[in-house]
Design an enzyme around this catalytic site. Structure first.
Site, PDB file in Angstrom:
ATOM      1  N   HIS A   8       0.932  -1.187   0.056  1.00 25.55           N
ATOM      2  CA  HIS A   8      -0.115   0.065   0.044  1.00 25.55           C
ATOM      3  C   HIS A   8       0.832   1.393  -0.007  1.00 25.55           C
ATOM      4  O   HIS A   8       1.824   1.460   0.914  1.00 25.55           O
ATOM      5  CB  HIS A   8      -0.834  -0.044   1.144  1.00 25.55           C
ATOM      6  CG  HIS A   8      -2.007   1.199   1.230  1.00 25.55           C
ATOM      7  ND1 HIS A   8      -3.339   0.783   0.488  1.00 25.55           N
ATOM      8  CD2 HIS A   8      -1.986   2.197   1.736  1.00 25.55           C
ATOM      9  CE1 HIS A   8      -3.972   1.845   0.622  1.00 25.55           C
ATOM     10  NE2 HIS A   8      -3.401   2.538   1.064  1.00 25.55           N
TER      11      HIS A   8
ATOM     12  N   ASP B 272       0.024   5.753  -0.885  1.00 24.41           N
ATOM     13  CA  ASP B 272      -0.931   6.573  -1.305  1.00 24.41           C
ATOM     14  C   ASP B 272      -0.329   7.828  -2.059  1.00 24.41           C
ATOM     15  O   ASP B 272      -0.848   8.760  -1.964  1.00 24.41           O
ATOM     16  CB  ASP B 272      -1.630   7.255  -0.279  1.00 24.41           C
ATOM     17  CG  ASP B 272      -2.800   6.623   0.271  1.00 24.41           C
ATOM     18  OD1 ASP B 272      -3.876   6.251  -0.503  1.00 24.41           O
ATOM     19  OD2 ASP B 272      -2.857   5.868   1.382  1.00 24.41           O
TER      20      ASP B 272
ATOM     21  N   GLU C  43      -9.017   2.116  -3.228  1.00 25.06           N
ATOM     22  CA  GLU C  43      -9.024   1.957  -1.896  1.00 25.06           C
ATOM     23  C   GLU C  43     -10.276   2.321  -1.460  1.00 25.06           C
ATOM     24  O   GLU C  43     -10.849   3.759  -1.181  1.00 25.06           O
ATOM     25  CB  GLU C  43      -7.849   2.732  -1.130  1.00 25.06           C
ATOM     26  CG  GLU C  43      -8.081   2.507   0.406  1.00 25.06           C
ATOM     27  CD  GLU C  43      -7.045   3.253   1.124  1.00 25.06           C
ATOM     28  OE1 GLU C  43      -6.159   4.099   0.538  1.00 25.06           O
ATOM     29  OE2 GLU C  43      -6.625   2.730   2.359  1.00 25.06           O
TER      30      GLU C  43
ATOM     31  N   HIS D 105     -13.074   2.134   2.863  1.00 24.71           N
ATOM     32  CA  HIS D 105     -12.257   2.911   3.538  1.00 24.71           C
ATOM     33  C   HIS D 105     -12.770   3.248   4.746  1.00 24.71           C
ATOM     34  O   HIS D 105     -13.438   2.472   5.489  1.00 24.71           O
ATOM     35  CB  HIS D 105     -11.909   4.116   2.879  1.00 24.71           C
ATOM     36  CG  HIS D 105     -10.814   4.880   3.374  1.00 24.71           C
ATOM     37  ND1 HIS D 105     -10.845   6.096   4.101  1.00 24.71           N
ATOM     38  CD2 HIS D 105      -9.473   4.554   3.198  1.00 24.71           C
ATOM     39  CE1 HIS D 105      -9.448   6.382   4.352  1.00 24.71           C
ATOM     40  NE2 HIS D 105      -8.811   5.449   3.790  1.00 24.71           N
TER      41      HIS D 105
ATOM     42  N   HIS E 124      -9.351  -1.809   6.389  1.00 26.53           N
ATOM     43  CA  HIS E 124     -10.423  -0.928   6.578  1.00 26.53           C
ATOM     44  C   HIS E 124     -11.784  -1.447   6.988  1.00 26.53           C
ATOM     45  O   HIS E 124     -12.722  -0.738   7.238  1.00 26.53           O
ATOM     46  CB  HIS E 124     -10.487  -0.034   5.549  1.00 26.53           C
ATOM     47  CG  HIS E 124      -9.413   1.188   5.361  1.00 26.53           C
ATOM     48  ND1 HIS E 124      -9.457   2.254   6.266  1.00 26.53           N
ATOM     49  CD2 HIS E 124      -8.486   1.255   4.765  1.00 26.53           C
ATOM     50  CE1 HIS E 124      -8.268   2.771   6.078  1.00 26.53           C
ATOM     51  NE2 HIS E 124      -7.425   2.453   5.107  1.00 26.53           N
TER      52      HIS E 124
ATOM     53  N   HIS F 158      -2.507  -3.257   4.461  1.00 28.89           N
ATOM     54  CA  HIS F 158      -2.053  -2.420   5.099  1.00 28.89           C
ATOM     55  C   HIS F 158      -2.567  -2.434   6.579  1.00 28.89           C
ATOM     56  O   HIS F 158      -3.092  -1.432   7.162  1.00 28.89           O
ATOM     57  CB  HIS F 158      -1.655  -1.045   4.525  1.00 28.89           C
ATOM     58  CG  HIS F 158      -3.092  -0.347   4.119  1.00 28.89           C
ATOM     59  ND1 HIS F 158      -4.058  -0.746   3.405  1.00 28.89           N
ATOM     60  CD2 HIS F 158      -3.516   0.984   4.656  1.00 28.89           C
ATOM     61  CE1 HIS F 158      -4.978   0.032   3.293  1.00 28.89           C
ATOM     62  NE2 HIS F 158      -4.666   1.023   3.919  1.00 28.89           N
TER      63      HIS F 158
ATOM     64  N   ASP G  22       2.154   1.812   3.768  1.00 29.80           N
ATOM     65  CA  ASP G  22       1.188   2.887   3.840  1.00 29.80           C
ATOM     66  C   ASP G  22       1.927   4.163   3.822  1.00 29.80           C
ATOM     67  O   ASP G  22       1.516   5.497   4.432  1.00 29.80           O
ATOM     68  CB  ASP G  22       0.292   2.764   5.151  1.00 29.80           C
ATOM     69  CG  ASP G  22      -0.850   3.635   5.180  1.00 29.80           C
ATOM     70  OD1 ASP G  22      -1.256   3.954   4.268  1.00 29.80           O
ATOM     71  OD2 ASP G  22      -1.628   3.566   6.170  1.00 29.80           O
TER      72      ASP G  22
END
Ligand code: NAG
Ligand code: NAG
Ligand code: NAG
Ligand code: ZN
Length: 424
Positions: free
Chosen positions: A39, A41, A141, A168, A214, A235, A304
């Site tokens: 993961h 972002d 995600e 999420h 999540h 993650h 992450d």
């Protein structure tokens, strides 16, 4: 050849060979088994900082972020699941458009830099490795991105998306989040709904990896019962060591092992120690605990980076992964096990997901639809032929039959006229 300097170097190399320092061993191991990370972002930062204008930065060196090509290389990151993430606030608005824009920027990024390459299968992943490039896997995600629409999910697949987290930090009309941050789609029963089951089955059919990071534990539990293919927590870390709702409790880890899935450890300090401060020992404790509970075959790494703010001392950016491997070697982890943690376990899951897809190849696309009352909002239009009559002329449903064809004739005439005008 026989210069004294060279002799000294050779002599000291010989002395070092029997007990190779763990730092060097970590690098050597990662050269042979470069990391597939679960993961990152980066795309969210591209939107936040650069409004997705790729031309405004040089991805080789992005000093204000923790990820760039130079540091991915230094960290032996060979493949990265990049999240196409949009805020939960977009759920009842334009989440689908925003997600498409994130997929677009990732596809552009991975095409415009020769060091990067979009990968959509285990074969392409292996090929990218032989070519020496960094494989980009696209992961949506949050299930809110597909707006409760299986056709939209299928189109994400067509665009190269190969995994999706079911939620999420917000519930969707069909799955529950581990977070109570958003007050949407509350249900008494927090497992998957029937439509949620159809989503998981469609992901199995397509060959898309189900990601349970999540999701609420009940939702995760129902997925683990239902999914024909192994799943990932891309993650998340151990709840036993840090009781945060984003982490995974031991009882759920057992179900994950039965499913032959992988938990990819999140490095965010607050998921490691449940405090703002953490170091590599604390992270290694999560790996030790997970190995004790389910074994090394079901563990991976999902940093992450770019998604959260605080990282443990010694793991501040994507170049630092070798420090973690060094610590695990020092704790007596076997190289074979670490090779699996670095990439083997994820490859196994992805291969299994592809195998299940092949097994299901004769199954038609699902036509399951979410109950309309669950997704009513002003941004969702039920498509019918436009009814342009003034309200006062509305004589009920029978009049539509007369107006429909007239409307079409009028439209056709208008189109013909405009094409004649344009041609002149
Ligand atoms: C990266 O960029 C920063 C400024 O943006 C610069 O100070 C630094 O020297 C650059 N590093 C490399 C390795 O190019
Ligand atoms: C919740 O829903 C699931 C799936 O529809 C069902 O199997 C389960 O029994 C339900 N649980 C409760 C407490 O109603
Ligand atoms: C991490 O911090 C703990 C104290 O919380 C300490 O015992 C340990 O030695 C530290 N590890 C490293 C690698 O600094
Ligand atoms: Zn996340």
């Amino acid at each position: 050849m026989s210069s004294p300097g060279l002799l000294v170097v050779l002599a000291s190399l010989c002395l070092l060979t029997p007990v190779q320092p763990e730092g060097q061993r970590a690098h050597d191991l990662m050269l042979r088994y470069p990391l597939i990370d679960g993961h990152n972002d980066f795309a969210m930062q591209l939107r936040k900082v650069y409004s997705n204008r790729l031309s405004q930065l040089d991805l080789h060196n992005v000093s204000e972020l923790t990820t760039d090509i130079r540091r991915l290389r230094a960290g032996h990151v060979q493949a990265q699941l990049f999240a196409a993430y949009v805020l939960c606030g977009a759920q009842q608005k334009d989440a689908v458009r925003l997600t498409l824009e994130q997929v677009d920027v990732l596809r552009r990024m991975c095409a415009e830099y020769q060091e990067l390459e979009l990968v959509t299968s285990t074969q392409e992943l292996r090929d990218s490795r032989s070519r020496g490039s960094i494989g980009c896997l696209i992961s949506v995600e949050g299930g809110h991105s597909m707006d409760s629409s299986l056709p939209t999910l299928r189109m994400f697949y067509q665009l190269g998306v190969r995994s999706m987290t079911l939620t999420h930090n917000c519930n969707t009309p069909w799955a529950e989040s581990s977070s109570k941050l958003y007050d949407v789609y509350k249900r008494r029963n927090s497992s998957l709904t029937d439509f949620g089951k159809a989503v998981v089955e469609e992901m199995n059919r397509l060959g898309m990896i189900v990601d349970l990071s999540h999701s609420s534990w009940e939702t995760a539990s129902s997925v683990l019962q239902l999914s024909r293919a192994p799943v990932i927590f891309s993650h998340s870390s151990s709840y036993h060591l840090c009781p945060h709702h984003r982490n995974v409790p031991d009882w759920l880890l057992h179900k994950l092992r039965d499913n032959r899935g992988v938990i990819m450890v999140n490095l965010y300090s607050n998921f490691i120690t449940c405090r703002d401060e953490a170091n590599i020992s604390h992270v290694a404790d999560h790996f030790d605990h997970l190995r004790r509970v389910i074994g090394a075959q079901f563990i991976g790494i999902g940093g992450d980076f770019e998604g959260v703010g605080r990282f443990p001392k010694g793991l501040e950016d994507v170049s630092k992964y070798p420090n973690l491997i060094q610590e695990l070697l020092q704790r007596g982890w076997k190289e074979d096990d670490l090779a699996n943690v670095l990439r083997g376990n994820f490859m196994r899951v992805f291969e299994e997901v592809e195998r299940v897809r092949d097994e299901l190849s004769s199954k038609p696309p699902s036509e399951e639809q979410v109950p309309t009352e669950l997704v009513q909002n002003p941004c969702r239009m039920v498509l019918r032929p436009p009814d342009l009559r003034p309200r006062s002329l509305d004589h009920g449903p029978t009049s539509r039959a007369h107006h429909g064809p007239n409307l079409l004739v009028a439209l056709n005439t208008a189109l013909l006229l405009s094409s004649l005008l344009n041609a002149s």
